[in-house]
Design a protein around this motif. Structure first.
Motif, PDB file in Angstrom:
ATOM      1  N   PHE A 187       0.812  -1.207   0.000  1.00 33.87           N
ATOM      2  CA  PHE A 187       0.000   0.000   0.000  1.00 33.87           C
ATOM      3  C   PHE A 187       0.852   1.266   0.000  1.00 33.87           C
ATOM      4  CE2 PHE A 187      -2.975  -3.136   1.694  1.00 33.87           C
ATOM      5  CZ  PHE A 187      -4.123  -2.842   0.974  1.00 33.87           C
ATOM      6  N   ASN A 188       2.190   1.107   0.088  1.00 34.23           N
ATOM      7  CA  ASN A 188       3.080   2.266   0.059  1.00 34.23           C
ATOM      8  C   ASN A 188       3.336   2.710  -1.384  1.00 34.23           C
ATOM      9  OD1 ASN A 188       3.420   2.138   2.862  1.00 34.23           O
ATOM     10  ND2 ASN A 188       5.147   0.723   2.677  1.00 34.23           N
ATOM     11  N   GLY A 189       3.717   3.974  -1.523  1.00 37.60           N
ATOM     12  CA  GLY A 189       4.160   4.490  -2.815  1.00 37.60           C
ATOM     13  C   GLY A 189       5.643   4.786  -2.731  1.00 37.60           C
ATOM     14  N   VAL A 190       6.473   4.054  -3.484  1.00 41.06           N
ATOM     15  CA  VAL A 190       7.925   4.217  -3.458  1.00 41.06           C
ATOM     16  C   VAL A 190       8.374   4.809  -4.788  1.00 41.06           C
ATOM     17  CG1 VAL A 190      10.143   3.084  -3.122  1.00 41.06           C
ATOM     18  CG2 VAL A 190       8.112   2.205  -1.957  1.00 41.06           C
ATOM     19  N   SER A 191       9.157   5.882  -4.752  1.00 41.13           N
ATOM     20  CA  SER A 191       9.636   6.495  -5.988  1.00 41.13           C
ATOM     21  C   SER A 191      11.051   7.015  -5.790  1.00 41.13           C
ATOM     22  CB  SER A 191       8.718   7.640  -6.423  1.00 41.13           C
ATOM     23  OG  SER A 191       8.716   8.677  -5.450  1.00 41.13           O
ATOM     24  N   ILE A 192      11.791   7.070  -6.884  1.00 38.78           N
ATOM     25  CA  ILE A 192      13.129   7.666  -6.878  1.00 38.78           C
ATOM     26  C   ILE A 192      13.189   8.673  -8.016  1.00 38.78           C
ATOM     27  CG2 ILE A 192      14.010   5.693  -8.201  1.00 38.78           C
ATOM     28  CD1 ILE A 192      16.765   6.292  -6.940  1.00 38.78           C
ATOM     29  N   ASP A 193      13.523   9.899  -7.683  1.00 43.06           N
ATOM     30  CA  ASP A 193      13.512  11.009  -8.645  1.00 43.06           C
ATOM     31  C   ASP A 193      12.172  11.099  -9.361  1.00 43.06           C
ATOM     32  OD1 ASP A 193      16.070  11.816  -8.015  1.00 43.06           O
ATOM     33  OD2 ASP A 193      17.010  10.587  -9.559  1.00 43.06           O
ATOM     34  N   GLY A 194      11.096  10.782  -8.630  1.00 45.30           N
ATOM     35  CA  GLY A 194       9.759  10.884  -9.200  1.00 45.30           C
ATOM     36  C   GLY A 194       9.301   9.684  -9.996  1.00 45.30           C
ATOM     37  N   VAL A 195      10.165   8.658 -10.166  1.00 40.59           N
ATOM     38  CA  VAL A 195       9.820   7.465 -10.937  1.00 40.59           C
ATOM     39  C   VAL A 195       9.404   6.351  -9.979  1.00 40.59           C
ATOM     40  CG1 VAL A 195      10.632   5.751 -12.595  1.00 40.59           C
ATOM     41  CG2 VAL A 195      11.431   8.114 -12.749  1.00 40.59           C
ATOM     42  N   SER A 196       8.247   5.762 -10.214  1.00 41.91           N
ATOM     43  CA  SER A 196       7.709   4.745  -9.317  1.00 41.91           C
ATOM     44  C   SER A 196       8.579   3.503  -9.290  1.00 41.91           C
ATOM     45  CB  SER A 196       6.285   4.370  -9.744  1.00 41.91           C
ATOM     46  OG  SER A 196       5.793   3.301  -8.960  1.00 41.91           O
ATOM     47  N   GLN A 197       8.788   2.938  -8.084  1.00 45.04           N
ATOM     48  CA  GLN A 197       9.534   1.700  -7.888  1.00 45.04           C
ATOM     49  C   GLN A 197       8.676   0.658  -7.181  1.00 45.04           C
ATOM     50  OE1 GLN A 197      12.635   1.339  -9.113  1.00 45.04           O
ATOM     51  NE2 GLN A 197      12.644   3.455  -9.852  1.00 45.04           N
ATOM     52  N   ASN A 198       7.360   0.776  -7.306  1.00 48.89           N
ATOM     53  CA  ASN A 198       6.438  -0.112  -6.605  1.00 48.89           C
ATOM     54  C   ASN A 198       6.406  -1.514  -7.216  1.00 48.89           C
ATOM     55  OD1 ASN A 198       5.818   2.202  -5.208  1.00 48.89           O
ATOM     56  ND2 ASN A 198       3.634   1.790  -5.167  1.00 48.89           N
ATOM     57  N   ASP A 199       5.971  -2.461  -6.390  1.00 45.83           N
ATOM     58  CA  ASP A 199       5.729  -3.831  -6.838  1.00 45.83           C
ATOM     59  C   ASP A 199       4.316  -3.876  -7.418  1.00 45.83           C
ATOM     60  OD1 ASP A 199       5.522  -6.525  -7.242  1.00 45.83           O
ATOM     61  OD2 ASP A 199       5.218  -7.021  -5.129  1.00 45.83           O
ATOM     62  N   ARG A 200       4.184  -3.682  -8.718  1.00 48.41           N
ATOM     63  CA  ARG A 200       2.871  -3.538  -9.347  1.00 48.41           C
ATOM     64  C   ARG A 200       2.114  -4.854  -9.470  1.00 48.41           C
ATOM     65  NH1 ARG A 200       2.306   1.506 -11.060  1.00 48.41           N
ATOM     66  NH2 ARG A 200       4.167   2.777 -11.406  1.00 48.41           N
ATOM     67  N   PHE A 201       2.820  -5.983  -9.408  1.00 50.50           N
ATOM     68  CA  PHE A 201       2.162  -7.268  -9.568  1.00 50.50           C
ATOM     69  C   PHE A 201       1.956  -7.999  -8.242  1.00 50.50           C
ATOM     70  CE2 PHE A 201       4.346  -6.374 -13.570  1.00 50.50           C
ATOM     71  CZ  PHE A 201       3.306  -6.503 -14.469  1.00 50.50           C
ATOM     72  N   GLY A 202       2.427  -7.431  -7.143  1.00 46.03           N
ATOM     73  CA  GLY A 202       2.218  -8.043  -5.836  1.00 46.03           C
ATOM     74  C   GLY A 202       2.969  -9.337  -5.644  1.00 46.03           C
ATOM     75  N   LEU A 203       4.153  -9.464  -6.257  1.00 47.34           N
ATOM     76  CA  LEU A 203       4.916 -10.710  -6.178  1.00 47.34           C
ATOM     77  C   LEU A 203       5.984 -10.693  -5.094  1.00 47.34           C
ATOM     78  CD1 LEU A 203       5.420 -11.347 -10.012  1.00 47.34           C
ATOM     79  CD2 LEU A 203       3.638 -12.266  -8.511  1.00 47.34           C
ATOM     80  N   ASN A 204       6.347  -9.503  -4.591  1.00 46.85           N
ATOM     81  CA  ASN A 204       7.442  -9.386  -3.624  1.00 46.85           C
ATOM     82  C   ASN A 204       6.904  -8.921  -2.279  1.00 46.85           C
ATOM     83  OD1 ASN A 204       9.149  -9.902  -5.862  1.00 46.85           O
ATOM     84  ND2 ASN A 204       9.189  -7.713  -6.353  1.00 46.85           N
ATOM     85  N   ASN A 205       7.551  -9.384  -1.218  1.00 42.63           N
ATOM     86  CA  ASN A 205       7.086  -9.005   0.116  1.00 42.63           C
ATOM     87  C   ASN A 205       7.769  -7.750   0.642  1.00 42.63           C
ATOM     88  OD1 ASN A 205       9.635 -10.026   0.537  1.00 42.63           O
ATOM     89  ND2 ASN A 205       9.080 -11.262   2.324  1.00 42.63           N
ATOM     90  N   ASN A 206       8.641  -7.123  -0.166  1.00 41.15           N
ATOM     91  CA  ASN A 206       9.325  -5.924   0.308  1.00 41.15           C
ATOM     92  C   ASN A 206       8.726  -4.634  -0.230  1.00 41.15           C
ATOM     93  OD1 ASN A 206      10.109  -6.022  -2.359  1.00 41.15           O
ATOM     94  ND2 ASN A 206      12.256  -6.463  -1.957  1.00 41.15           N
ATOM     95  N   GLY A 207       7.733  -4.729  -1.116  1.00 38.56           N
ATOM     96  CA  GLY A 207       7.100  -3.538  -1.656  1.00 38.56           C
ATOM     97  C   GLY A 207       7.825  -2.936  -2.841  1.00 38.56           C
ATOM     98  N   TYR A 208       9.039  -3.434  -3.162  1.00 36.99           N
ATOM     99  CA  TYR A 208       9.809  -2.937  -4.297  1.00 36.99           C
ATOM    100  C   TYR A 208       9.442  -3.699  -5.576  1.00 36.99           C
ATOM    101  CZ  TYR A 208      13.040  -0.519  -1.103  1.00 36.99           C
ATOM    102  OH  TYR A 208      13.598   0.303  -0.169  1.00 36.99           O
ATOM    103  N   ALA A 209       9.918  -3.160  -6.706  1.00 40.14           N
ATOM    104  CA  ALA A 209       9.717  -3.841  -7.978  1.00 40.14           C
ATOM    105  C   ALA A 209      10.686  -5.011  -8.146  1.00 40.14           C
ATOM    106  CB  ALA A 209       9.888  -2.846  -9.132  1.00 40.14           C
ATOM    107  N   THR A 210      11.719  -5.075  -7.301  1.00 39.61           N
ATOM    108  CA  THR A 210      12.692  -6.161  -7.346  1.00 39.61           C
ATOM    109  C   THR A 210      12.629  -6.971  -6.057  1.00 39.61           C
ATOM    110  OG1 THR A 210      14.373  -4.611  -6.527  1.00 39.61           O
ATOM    111  CG2 THR A 210      14.276  -4.981  -8.898  1.00 39.61           C
ATOM    112  N   ALA A 211      12.853  -8.271  -6.170  1.00 37.36           N
ATOM    113  CA  ALA A 211      12.692  -9.147  -5.012  1.00 37.36           C
ATOM    114  C   ALA A 211      13.873  -9.093  -4.047  1.00 37.36           C
ATOM    115  CB  ALA A 211      12.486 -10.586  -5.480  1.00 37.36           C
ATOM    116  N   ASN A 212      15.098  -8.905  -4.573  1.00 36.93           N
ATOM    117  CA  ASN A 212      16.304  -8.981  -3.740  1.00 36.93           C
ATOM    118  C   ASN A 212      16.796  -7.597  -3.327  1.00 36.93           C
ATOM    119  OD1 ASN A 212      16.346 -11.790  -3.981  1.00 36.93           O
ATOM    120  ND2 ASN A 212      17.487 -11.680  -5.892  1.00 36.93           N
TER     121      ASN A 212
END
Length: 327
Positions: A187-212
């Motif tokens: 449910f968080n919104g994560v961005s870097i320099d205004g670009v979204s880094q969210n987990d859009r598919f809900g596959l990771n438990n850290n909220g990021y777009a990358t798992a590691n």
């Protein structure tokens, strides 16, 4: 057939423009600003004053004018500082640091106006007396000093802003996410320099777009802001926290760093004491390495700069935890 194609093409263009406008409306702040009011020796507002804001790191300038009420506003400034604010060439004030998304309130009085104007320079050293948030609501900003001094075992910005008591880092497993107000990390919104880094598919438990871990180098970050329920129409796409990070920029001075971290099974014990019984730790051989560097500096003095950051991690992924034979 041609009519259907033209109609479909028009709809596609309309949908693209609508999506672009919708995304822009929810862009996160990546800069800072200075706002102030100018008064003369009699306490009257100074209109049409020439205000020059100079970034001492790069030499770049921003020139604005005060309005009829003596108010000026310099926006889109690179976060950090220091800045020099010069009013009509007669008074200079230094602003040491401006946080991400903040508006530094700078009021200047005793300005000489009219035919009796004299040229003088006054350098004032100090910190902000008051800051106005871009979006009202509870928030926290973590500067470059906070990032450099924080104990970040996983080289993740979560290790820094989770020190805020309103934010909980669920470290039950590696790569876990941030709970803001008890909500799931997705449910968080994560961005870097205004670009979204969210987990859009809900596959990771850290909220990021990358798992590691986080998808950008830790040493590349200049400031991080965390806002809980900001009441501003420019924010959207989340219902817990808005986590916004901005990267470093080059300057007239050369800077950089190199780091190397290493860990392996040879650095730990072979047994563990469980209720007075010695048991083998178990597990397979492993090694873990972090390698990275940053480099920034000028390409053209006072005009063009660059900043590079690289980080590499080599580590195993564990599927179980505990000592050999444990439950």
């Amino acid at each position: 057939m041609q009519q259907n194609f033209a109609s479909g093409f028009t709809k596609a263009i309309t949908l693209f423009l609508f999506s672009a406008l919708f995304s822009a409306a929810f862009a996160q702040s990546t800069t800072s600003s200075i706002r102030g009011k100018l008064l003369d020796t009699n306490g009257n507002p100074v209109a049409n004053a020439d205000v020059v804001v100079t970034d001492q790191r790069t030499g770049s300038t921003r020139r604005v004018s005060s309005n009829a009420t003596g108010t000026f506003f310099a926006s889109n400034l690179v976060v950090g500082g220091p800045f020099l604010v010069t009013i009509d060439g007669q008074k200079t004030v230094q602003v040491d640091n401006i946080s991400l998304g903040d508006i530094y309130q700078l009021n200047i009085s005793d300005l000489v106006t009219g035919t009796d104007k004299t040229m003088e320079e006054v350098v004032v050293m100090g910190k902000a007396v008051g800051l106005a948030d871009v979006a009202s609501g509870p928030s926290a900003v973590f500067s470059l000093y906070d990032l450099e001094k924080a104990v970040a075992f996983d080289r993740d910005i979560k290790d820094v802003f989770s020190n805020d008591p309103r934010i909980n880092l669920d470290d039950s497993s590696r790569g876990s996410g941030v709970n803001c107000g008890g909500k799931n990390p997705r449910f968080n919104g994560v961005s870097i320099d205004g670009v979204s880094q969210n987990d859009r598919f809900g596959l990771n438990n850290n909220g990021y777009a990358t798992a590691n871990g986080q998808p950008f180098p830790f040493d590349a970050i200049s400031q991080v802001s965390v806002e809980l329920a900001p009441f501003d129409v420019t924010y959207g796409g989340f219902s817990a926290c808005s986590i916004n990070a901005v990267t470093k920029s080059g300057s007239n001075d050369w800077f950089g760093n190199v780091f190397y971290e290493y860990s392996s099974d040879s650095l730990r014990g072979d047994t563990i004491d469980v209720q007075g019984t010695s048991r083998d730790v178990g597990g397979e051989n492993y090694s873990e390495e972090y390698i990275g560097f940053t480099l920034g500096g000028p390409i053209v003095q006072d005009n063009l700069f660059f900043f590079l950051s690289y980080e590499q991690e080599e580590s195993p992924r564990f599927t179980s935890q505990g000592f050999n034979g444990g439950s």
